[in-house]
Motif scaffolding. Structure first.
Motif, short mmCIF file in Angstrom:
data_model
loop_
_atom_site.label_atom_id
_atom_site.label_comp_id
_atom_site.label_asym_id
_atom_site.label_seq_id
_atom_site.Cartn_x
_atom_site.Cartn_y
_atom_site.Cartn_z
N VAL A 27 -2.67 12.86 -0.72
CA VAL A 27 -1.91 12.67 -1.95
C VAL A 27 -2.85 12.56 -3.15
N PHE A 79 0.83 -1.20 0.00
CA PHE A 79 0.00 0.00 0.00
C PHE A 79 0.87 1.26 0.00
N LEU A 109 3.83 1.47 -1.24
CA LEU A 109 4.42 1.58 -2.57
C LEU A 109 3.40 2.12 -3.57
N LEU A 110 2.19 1.55 -3.55
CA LEU A 110 1.22 1.88 -4.59
C LEU A 110 0.71 3.31 -4.46
N PHE A 111 0.53 3.78 -3.23
CA PHE A 111 -0.19 5.04 -3.08
C PHE A 111 0.63 6.19 -2.48
#
Lengths: 104, 615
Positions: B482, B99, B101-103
Motif C-alpha cells: 500500500v 495498525f 486503521l492507520l495503514f
C-alpha cells in the motif's frame, strides 16, 4: 470561491500530486502510530526498570494493571478518533484542491 | 443413534437453563440464516454483501466475527492461570486494529477487490501471486479454525456431560456451513452483528451481578499481595479460598514477567546441574521475559492487521472513509468487551481456585462458564442457572460467529480465486454462486475433520500460531504494497513466503516437542518413559535442545520479533534487486489506493458487470 491550495493547476495524474498525497497521509498515520508504539514499548520497560513504582496500589489495582487492563483501551480510542477526523479532513482538502485545479 | 442415546443419558445432569439458552442461540442462528437466504441473490451479495453494509452493522459484524472462543473463554482462563502477562492478549487483540486503521483499511477498500488474493494479483499484475496468496488464506484460515472447533467441542461436552468431544465439532460445523451456503457474506453479516451484542451481554451481565454479590474487580485484585506488601490489602468482606499448590503465588501472579514469559527458562533452571549454572540462568530470567513480551506484542498487533477473514470484511463497506469509520467503531466495540474477561480471571482466582488443579478445558479455561454457577450455592439457585445459561449462550455465539467468518473467507478463496479465476475464468454468475456453495460445504467438512483431531491442543496457543503466521506474511505484504511504490511481485512473494513459512516452521518445532513432553509427563513408570522417548527421537532431541538453549526456545515460540522484520527486509532487498519489474502502471494503482473517492478515480477491481452480478 476559496483559493486553490497550490498556485499551479493540480493534475491528479501527476507524480507530484500522488507523492504529496501519499506523504501527507503517511505522515499522519505515522504520527498516530508513534503515540501508540511509544506506549507499547514504554509499558514493559517501566515494568522492567521501575517495578516498585508500577506495583503501587491505585483503587485496589496495581498501577500497571490499571494501565494495561483498563486505561489502554480509551487511550487507543482517542488516537483513532483523532486519526479519523484528521484523515477525513485531509481527504476533503485533497479532493477540493484537485477539483479547483481541474476547473481552472 | 449412539449420539442420541448418549445425549439422553447426559440429559439427566443438565441444567435446563443452560440447555435452553444454548439451543436458543443455535436456533436463532439457523433461523436468521434461512431468513437472509431469500435476500442474498447475486454473487456480490455472497462474496462482499453487495458492498453496501453500513458502518454500524459492519462494525458489529466485524466485532462479532473477531471475538472468538479464545477471547470469550481463553483470555479469562489465561489471566487466571498466568496473571498480569496474559493481559497483553486482550489489549493487543483490540489495539491491533489501530495498525489496520492507520495503514491498511482505507486504501485496501478503495482497491475494490473481492478477496486478498485479488489484491495481490491486481497490485502486481501477477496471476502467480494470486496462487501464493490463496494458499496463505486457506492456511491461516484452517489454523484459526481448529481452535474454534476445539472450543465448540469442549463447551458442548461441558454443557452436556457425557457427550463426546466430536459431537460439538460436528454440530457447530453443520450449523455454520448451512448458514454460509444459504446466505453467504450478506447472510452472516446479520448473524455476526447479532452475535456481537449477544456476547457483550453474556460477558457483562453475569459479571455485574456476580460482582455486586461477591465483591468487585479491584477488591479481588487487592486480595492478591504484591511483593512489596507484607499482607494482602484485601478489603473486609472479600472472600477468598485457599489456593492449591499448583497455582502461582500472589507476588508472581500479579506482577509482570511471570509464568507465561518465563516458562522456557524455568525448564532450563530445573534441569541445570550446578548451582552456578542455576544462578546464571536466574539472572537471565527478566531480560528474556522482556524479550518474550515484546515478541508477543508484535505478533498480536501485526497479526490482527493481517488476518484474511477480518480483512475481507472491509470490502463490504461502500467506500474508503466508511472503512476507516468502521475500524474505529470496531476498536470501541471490542475494547469494551475485552475489559471484562480478565475480571472473570481475577474473581475466579479468589472463588474457584480448584480449577488450577485441572488442565485446559477442564481447568482455568472454563472459569467463565463455572463462575456464575457459584451463585447457585449462595441462595440464588435460579439466578445462578440463568446466568450460566447466558454465558454458555455467549460461548456458543463466540465460536459460531468466528467460524462463519472463516468459512466465508475460505469459501471465497476457493470459489472466487481458484474456481472463478484460475480453473474457469468464463464461468457464469450462476456457476460462481454454485461454486461458492460447494466450496462452503467442502471447507466445512475439512474443518470438522481437522477440528476433531485437535482436542489435545490449547485454544489460545493455536490462535497465537495463526496470529504469528499472519503477522509475518500478510501484514508486511499489505503494509508495503500500500505504501511503497517500488515493490515488485518477486519482492512481495519472497518476503511473504520466507516470513510466513519460517514463522510456521519455528512454531511447529515448538509444538512437536511440547505435545511429546505433555504426553511424557503422564507416564509415571521410568522404564516406560525411556521407551517412549526412544520411540520419539526427534521430539526428544528438540526438547533437549530447548532445555539447553532457552533463548532459542523463546524466539521459536514467539517468532514475530524476528520474522516480521525479516519479511519486510527481504521485500525491500528483493524489490530493489528486481527494480525493472515494478508494474508499469504503478502510479495509477497507487492513485486508486490513496485518492479520495470524490476524485472519481475509484474503479472497483472486481466489477459487478464483469459477469459476477447475478441480476
Amino acid at each position: 470561491m476559496r483559493e486553490p491550495t497550490s498556485p499551479t493547476p493540480v493534475d491528479i495524474h501527476s507524480d507530484a500530486f500522488l507523492a504529496r498525497m501519499m506523504r501527507d497521509q503517511l505522515k499522519l498515520s505515522i504520527a498516530c502510530a508513534l503515540c501508540f508504539v511509544v506506549a507499547l514499548v514504554a509499558l514493559p520497560l517501566l515494568n522492567y526498570f521501575q517495578p516498585a513504582f508500577m506495583a503501587q496500589r491505585v483503587f485496589g489495582f496495581t498501577l500497571t494493571w490499571l494501565i494495561l487492563g483498563v486505561l489502554f483501551f480509551p487511550f487507543v480510542w482517542i488516537i483513532s478518533y483523532v486519526f479519523i477526523k484528521r484523515s477525513i479532513a485531509l481527504e476533503n482538502a485533497e479532493a477540493q484542491a484537485a477539483q479547483d485545479g481541474q476547473t481552472k | 443413534m449412539n449420539t442420541i442415546l448418549l445425549a439422553a443419558e447426559a440429559a439427566k445432569g443438565i441444567d435446563p437453563w443452560i440447555a435452553i439458552c444454548s439451543l436458543a442461540t443455535v436456533a436463532i442462528t439457523v433461523g436468521m440464516g434461512f431468513w437472509t437466504a431469500g435476500k442474498s441473490k447475486s454473487a456480490g451479495d455472497f462474496f462482499v454483501a453487495g458492498r453496501s453494509v453500513s458502518v454500524g452493522w459492519n462494525a458489529s459484524a466485524i466485532s462479532g466475527e473477531y471475538l472468538s472462543a479464545a477471547s470469550f473463554m481463553g483470555v479469562a482462563g489465561m489471566v487466571m492461570a498466568t496473571g498480569y502477562d496474559a493481559l497483553w492478549y486482550p489489549v493487543c487483540y483490540a489495539c491491533g486494529y489501530l495498525f489496520l486503521l492507520l495503514f491498511i483499511a482505507g486504501p485496501l477498500r478503495r482497491f475494490g477487490a473481492y478477496t486478498i488474493p485479488d489484491f495481490a494479483e491486481g497490485r502486481y499484475d501477477s496471476p502467480m501471486f494470486r496462487k501464493i496468496a490463496v494458499c496463505f488464506v486457506l492456511f491461516i484460515g484452517f489454523f484459526y479454525t481448529m481452535p474454534q472447533m476445539k472450543g465448540a467441542g469442549t463447551t458442548l461436552a461441558y454443557i452436556f456431560p457425557g457427550l463426546p468431544y466430536w459431537a460439538g465439532v460436528v454440530v457447530v460445523g453443520a450449523v455454520i456451513t448451512l448458514n454460509v451456503s444459504l446466505g453467504g457474506m450478506k447472510g452472516i453479516t446479520l448473524v455476526q452483528a447479532f452475535q456481537y451484542w449477544l456476547k457483550v451481554f453474556a460477558i457483562t451481565v453475569p459479571i455485574f451481578v456476580l460482582a455486586s454479590l461477591v465483591g468487585h474487580y479491584q477488591q479481588h485484585l487487592a486480595a492478591n499481595k504484591t511483593s512489596q506488601e507484607t499482607v494482602a490489602a484485601a478489603p473486609a468482606g472479600i472472600e477468598r479460598k485457599a489456593l492449591p499448590a499448583k497455582a502461582p503465588k500472589d507476588e508472581a501472579w500479579i506482577a509482570p514477567f511471570g509464568k507465561l514469559t518465563t516458562k522456557a527458562l524455568d525448564a532450563s533452571i530445573v534441569a541445570a546441574k550446578t548451582p552456578e549454572a542455576k544462578a546464571e540462568l536466574e539472572a537471565n530470567k527478566k531480560p528474556y521475559s522482556l524479550l518474550y513480551t515484546y515478541s508477543l506484542i508484535i505478533a498480536l498487533v501485526c497479526g490482527t492487521a493481517g488476518l484474511p477473514h477480518i480483512l475481507v470484511r472491509f470490502y463490504t463497506n461502500p467506500d474508503g472513509v466508511a472503512a476507516k469509520r468502521t475500524t474505529m467503531w470496531v476498536m470501541i466495540l471490542i475494547g469494551v468487551f475485552y475489559v471484562f474477561p480478565p475480571v472473570y480471571g481475577v474473581i475466579g482466582r479468589s472463588l474457584t481456585p480448584e480449577l488450577y488443579d485441572a488442565v485446559g478445558a477442564k481447568g482455568t479455561d472454563k472459569v467463565v462458564l463455572e463462575l456464575p454457577t457459584l451463585l447457585a450455592g449462595r441462595d440464588h439457585p435460579l439466578l445462578g442457572s440463568i446466568l450460566s445459561g447466558i454465558t454458555c449462550a455467549g460461548a456458543f455465539a463466540a465460536f459460531m460467529s468466528t467460524f462463519s467468518g472463516l468459512l466465508v473467507s475460505m469459501s471465497s478463496a476457493l470459489a472466487h480465486d481458484i474456481y472463478g479465476r484460475m480453473l474457469k475464468p468464463g464461468a457464469s454468475p450462476e456457476q460462481r454462486l454454485k461454486a461458492f456453495k460447494w466450496s462452503a460445504l467442502i471447507v466445512g467438512l475439512v474443518a470438522v475433520g481437522l477440528g476433531s483431531q485437535v482436542e489435545a491442543l490449547e485454544i489460545n496457543f493455536m490462535v497465537g500460531q495463526a496470529f504469528a503466521i499472519a503477522a509475518a506474511s500478510y501484514f508486511p505484504l499489505l503494509f508495503m504494497s500500500v505504501w511503497w511504490r517500488g515493490m515488485t511481485m518477486r519482492g512481495a512473494a519472497t518476503g511473504m513466503l520466507v516470513g510466513g513459512l519460517s514463522a510456521l516452521a519455528s512454531i511447529t518445532l515448538t509444538s512437536i516437542s511440547d505435545v511429546a513432553v505433555a504426553k511424557a509427563k503422564k507416564i509415571a513408570d521410568a522404564a516406560e518413559l525411556s521407551a517412549y522417548w526412544a520411540d520419539h527421537p526427534l521430539a526428544k532431541t528438540i526438547a533437549d535442545y530447548w532445555v539447553a538453549h532457552p533463548l532459542a526456545r523463546i524466539l521459536c515460540e514467539q517468532p514475530a520479533i524476528w520474522a516480521v522484520p525479516l519479511s519486510i527486509i527481504l521485500m525491500i532487498v528483493v524489490s530493489k534487486a528486481t527494480e525493472a519489474t515494478v508494474p508499469a502502471d504503478v502510479r495509477m494503482k497507487m492513485l486508486v489506493l490513496h485518492a479520495p473517492e470524490a476524485l472519481g478515480l475509484k474503479q472497483e477491481y472486481i466489477k459487478e458487470h464483469e459477469g459476477l452480478g447475478g441480476h
